[in-house]
Design a protein around this motif. Sequence first.
Motif, mmCIF file in Angstrom:
data_model
loop_
_atom_site.group_PDB
_atom_site.id
_atom_site.type_symbol
_atom_site.label_atom_id
_atom_site.label_comp_id
_atom_site.label_asym_id
_atom_site.label_seq_id
_atom_site.Cartn_x
_atom_site.Cartn_y
_atom_site.Cartn_z
ATOM 1 N N ILE A 8 10.603 -1.478 -1.949
ATOM 2 C CA ILE A 8 9.658 -0.375 -2.083
ATOM 3 C C ILE A 8 9.088 -0.063 -0.714
ATOM 4 O O ILE A 8 8.662 -0.965 0.014
ATOM 5 C CB ILE A 8 8.506 -0.713 -3.057
ATOM 6 N N ALA A 14 0.853 3.905 -5.526
ATOM 7 C CA ALA A 14 2.126 4.003 -6.242
ATOM 8 C C ALA A 14 2.998 2.780 -5.991
ATOM 9 O O ALA A 14 3.538 2.175 -6.925
ATOM 10 C CB ALA A 14 2.867 5.274 -5.825
ATOM 11 N N THR A 17 1.437 -0.623 -7.400
ATOM 12 C CA THR A 17 1.450 -0.635 -8.870
ATOM 13 C C THR A 17 2.859 -0.862 -9.391
ATOM 14 O O THR A 17 3.085 -1.684 -10.295
ATOM 15 C CB THR A 17 0.888 0.688 -9.424
ATOM 16 N N LEU A 18 3.835 -0.158 -8.827
ATOM 17 C CA LEU A 18 5.215 -0.357 -9.252
ATOM 18 C C LEU A 18 5.657 -1.791 -8.967
ATOM 19 O O LEU A 18 6.334 -2.420 -9.797
ATOM 20 C CB LEU A 18 6.139 0.628 -8.539
ATOM 21 N N ALA A 151 7.654 5.252 -1.961
ATOM 22 C CA ALA A 151 6.272 5.507 -2.381
ATOM 23 C C ALA A 151 5.440 5.666 -1.114
ATOM 24 O O ALA A 151 4.306 5.195 -1.035
ATOM 25 C CB ALA A 151 5.759 4.357 -3.242
ATOM 26 N N ALA A 305 4.359 5.143 -11.584
ATOM 27 C CA ALA A 305 4.789 3.744 -11.474
ATOM 28 C C ALA A 305 4.993 3.128 -12.848
ATOM 29 O O ALA A 305 5.977 2.416 -13.087
ATOM 30 C CB ALA A 305 3.755 2.953 -10.676
#
Length: 352
Positions: A8, A14, A17-18, A151, A305
């Motif tokens: 990521i 974003a 959280t993901l 993100a 997310a």
Amino acid sequence: MTSLNVLISGAGVAGTTLAELLTRSGHRVTLVERAPTLRHTGYAVDFRGAAFDVLSELGILESVRRHDTKMTGTAILDRDGTQVDHLPAEAFAGELEVPKHVLNELLYALTVDHVEYRFGTSITSLTQTETEVTAELTDGTAATYDLVFGADGVYSKVRQLAFAPHSVALQHLGLSGAGFTMPNFLALDHSGLLRAVNGTAVYLFNSADPDRLTVSLSFGTPSGALDRLARADQEAATRTAFAGDTWHTPRLLEAMSEASDFYFSSNAQVHLDSWATGRIALLGDAGYCAAPAAGMGTSQALLGARSLARHLATADHAEAFARYEAELRPYVTENQTNGRSAAALFGGAQED
């Protein structure tokens, strides 16, 4: 379910959280962030509607609530500074508002024990096949991943590498502006003032710190080119836009040059035909920014997310990405429409 190795880009709302939701499903996550440390600056962020469900699912809702800025509303002023209207707190602060750094810190604390963070690092190239994505990083390393997520904000490097150049994806909304804090000389108490005159807007508010005033000086611009210039050039453009303005504006411009937390940005939306290509997908502002003036960035980040993580738990990546986009795009489209109207309120150009 097969455990995935995931990269990521971006340690904002974003991305973190993901990362948390994917690790709960047993996936291994590496998160790269261009900034050298966790970001502790930025305006307050607000939450609306279903975003509360995501905060609850993450287990941080009550912690977030304890940092509520408790805004009471914003007075609308005319040229002379006389109040002519009043907007309720929800107009700018949503149903709940907290300082941005608070949310960043809560999400970091939630994830740091089981997510590999690599600060001061970003992606330089992405090469994908049907089975994997190879990412080269600024620290000279390279590795392969099952999935890569961008993100990393409005000027997303992942989007630039795998989807489209900024010139294609970004739609400037005719509005740029400087932000900073200064002593609270107006003694505002959890309230704001908005004064829009001749294509410029001054927005002042006090929230978390009673002694500090947050200042936003917005003005119409033909493009987002100022974002890429040096601070001195950004300050000069701001002074030019507000030249001759009276009220408290000269004092604000003086404080701008002294501010240690000066920030400049343009209101832009991100428009793409698809938020995924192969094994690479975008979320949050990187994929569908609605414009900062819309106040929906945090909610879109949280919901995006959660949607991605949920669909990846029940389908392969191709189907999951398709479901994610089908679920979220109507919500994003509505927010982007509202974002154009919000930018116009601050002096930007409203477009159909």
